[in-house]
Design a protein around this motif. Structure first.
Motif, PDB file in Angstrom:
ATOM      1  N   LYS A   2       0.789  -1.139  -0.043  1.00 59.12           N
ATOM      2  CA  LYS A   2       0.107  -0.028  -0.196  1.00 59.12           C
ATOM      3  C   LYS A   2       1.003   1.133   0.065  1.00 59.12           C
ATOM      4  CE  LYS A   2      -3.961  -2.104   2.397  1.00 59.12           C
ATOM      5  NZ  LYS A   2      -4.827  -2.057   3.513  1.00 59.12           N
ATOM      6  N   SER A  21      -0.661   9.212   5.811  1.00 58.29           N
ATOM      7  CA  SER A  21      -1.497   8.160   5.148  1.00 58.29           C
ATOM      8  C   SER A  21      -1.232   6.899   5.853  1.00 58.29           C
ATOM      9  CB  SER A  21      -0.799   8.014   3.655  1.00 58.29           C
ATOM     10  OG  SER A  21      -1.535   7.090   3.071  1.00 58.29           O
ATOM     11  N   GLU A  24      -3.221   6.782   8.792  1.00 57.06           N
ATOM     12  CA  GLU A  24      -4.923   6.606   8.798  1.00 57.06           C
ATOM     13  C   GLU A  24      -5.333   5.100   8.293  1.00 57.06           C
ATOM     14  OE1 GLU A  24      -5.527   9.843   5.677  1.00 57.06           O
ATOM     15  OE2 GLU A  24      -5.097  11.198   7.089  1.00 57.06           O
ATOM     16  N   GLN A  25      -4.361   4.364   7.454  1.00 64.32           N
ATOM     17  CA  GLN A  25      -4.576   2.952   7.205  1.00 64.32           C
ATOM     18  C   GLN A  25      -4.535   2.399   8.477  1.00 64.32           C
ATOM     19  OE1 GLN A  25      -5.942   1.989   4.296  1.00 64.32           O
ATOM     20  NE2 GLN A  25      -6.168   0.085   5.489  1.00 64.32           N
ATOM     21  N   LYS A  26      -3.542   2.578   9.349  1.00 70.29           N
ATOM     22  CA  LYS A  26      -3.392   1.935  10.481  1.00 70.29           C
ATOM     23  C   LYS A  26      -4.659   1.934  11.635  1.00 70.29           C
ATOM     24  CE  LYS A  26       0.494  -0.717  10.320  1.00 70.29           C
ATOM     25  NZ  LYS A  26       0.154  -2.003  10.212  1.00 70.29           N
ATOM     26  N   ALA A  27      -5.094   3.240  11.591  1.00 72.95           N
ATOM     27  CA  ALA A  27      -6.393   3.676  12.489  1.00 72.95           C
ATOM     28  C   ALA A  27      -7.410   3.001  11.852  1.00 72.95           C
ATOM     29  CB  ALA A  27      -6.482   5.056  12.515  1.00 72.95           C
ATOM     30  N   ALA A  28      -7.656   2.814  10.763  1.00 72.34           N
ATOM     31  CA  ALA A  28      -8.767   2.469  10.011  1.00 72.34           C
ATOM     32  C   ALA A  28      -8.813   0.882  10.119  1.00 72.34           C
ATOM     33  CB  ALA A  28      -8.808   2.541   8.609  1.00 72.34           C
ATOM     34  N   ASP A  29      -7.709   0.239  10.459  1.00 69.01           N
ATOM     35  CA  ASP A  29      -7.476  -1.205  10.614  1.00 69.01           C
ATOM     36  C   ASP A  29      -7.942  -1.478  12.237  1.00 69.01           C
ATOM     37  OD1 ASP A  29      -7.475  -1.743   7.978  1.00 69.01           O
ATOM     38  OD2 ASP A  29      -5.255  -1.690   7.728  1.00 69.01           O
ATOM     39  N   GLY A  30      -7.886  -0.719  12.959  1.00 67.72           N
ATOM     40  CA  GLY A  30      -8.043  -0.659  14.461  1.00 67.72           C
ATOM     41  C   GLY A  30      -6.515  -0.599  15.260  1.00 67.72           C
ATOM     42  N   THR A  32      -3.493   0.955  17.369  1.00 65.43           N
ATOM     43  CA  THR A  32      -3.256   2.225  18.307  1.00 65.43           C
ATOM     44  C   THR A  32      -1.844   2.212  18.674  1.00 65.43           C
ATOM     45  OG1 THR A  32      -3.747   0.914  20.094  1.00 65.43           O
ATOM     46  CG2 THR A  32      -5.599   2.178  19.217  1.00 65.43           C
ATOM     47  N   LYS A  42      -2.725  -5.023  17.985  1.00 69.37           N
ATOM     48  CA  LYS A  42      -2.797  -3.952  17.178  1.00 69.37           C
ATOM     49  C   LYS A  42      -2.123  -2.621  17.739  1.00 69.37           C
ATOM     50  CE  LYS A  42      -6.141  -5.645  14.024  1.00 69.37           C
ATOM     51  NZ  LYS A  42      -7.484  -5.428  13.179  1.00 69.37           N
TER      52      LYS A  42
END
Length: 73
Positions: A2, A21, A24-30, A32, A42
């Motif tokens: 990605k 970017s 944001e992708q990590k946050a969208a995948d849960g 922290t 995660k």
């Protein structure tokens, strides 16, 4: 993968923007922030603003972008 696609589709991207970017992708995948990378929990120590990353992580992001650009021409 990605990250490579992001840099290829944003050729003028700066390291901080690429890192944002990724954040944001990590946050969208849960994911922290955590002091260690733990895939089960995660958590990841690089879930920080770019300017708060350790110097070696900032350098890694800079080199990653340079390599993707070099190999994409």
């Amino acid at each position: 993968a990605k990250g490579v696609l992001f840099v290829q589709s944003h050729p003028a991207v700066q390291p901080g923007e690429a890192h944002q970017s990724w954040l944001e992708q990590k946050a969208a995948d849960g994911w922290t922030y955590g002091t260690v990378k733990d895939e089960a929990a995660k958590t990841h120590p690089c879930i920080l603003p770019f300017d708060q990353l350790p110097a070696n992580q900032q350098t890694k992001d800079i080199l990653f972008i340079a390599i993707v650009r070099a190999l994409s021409h």
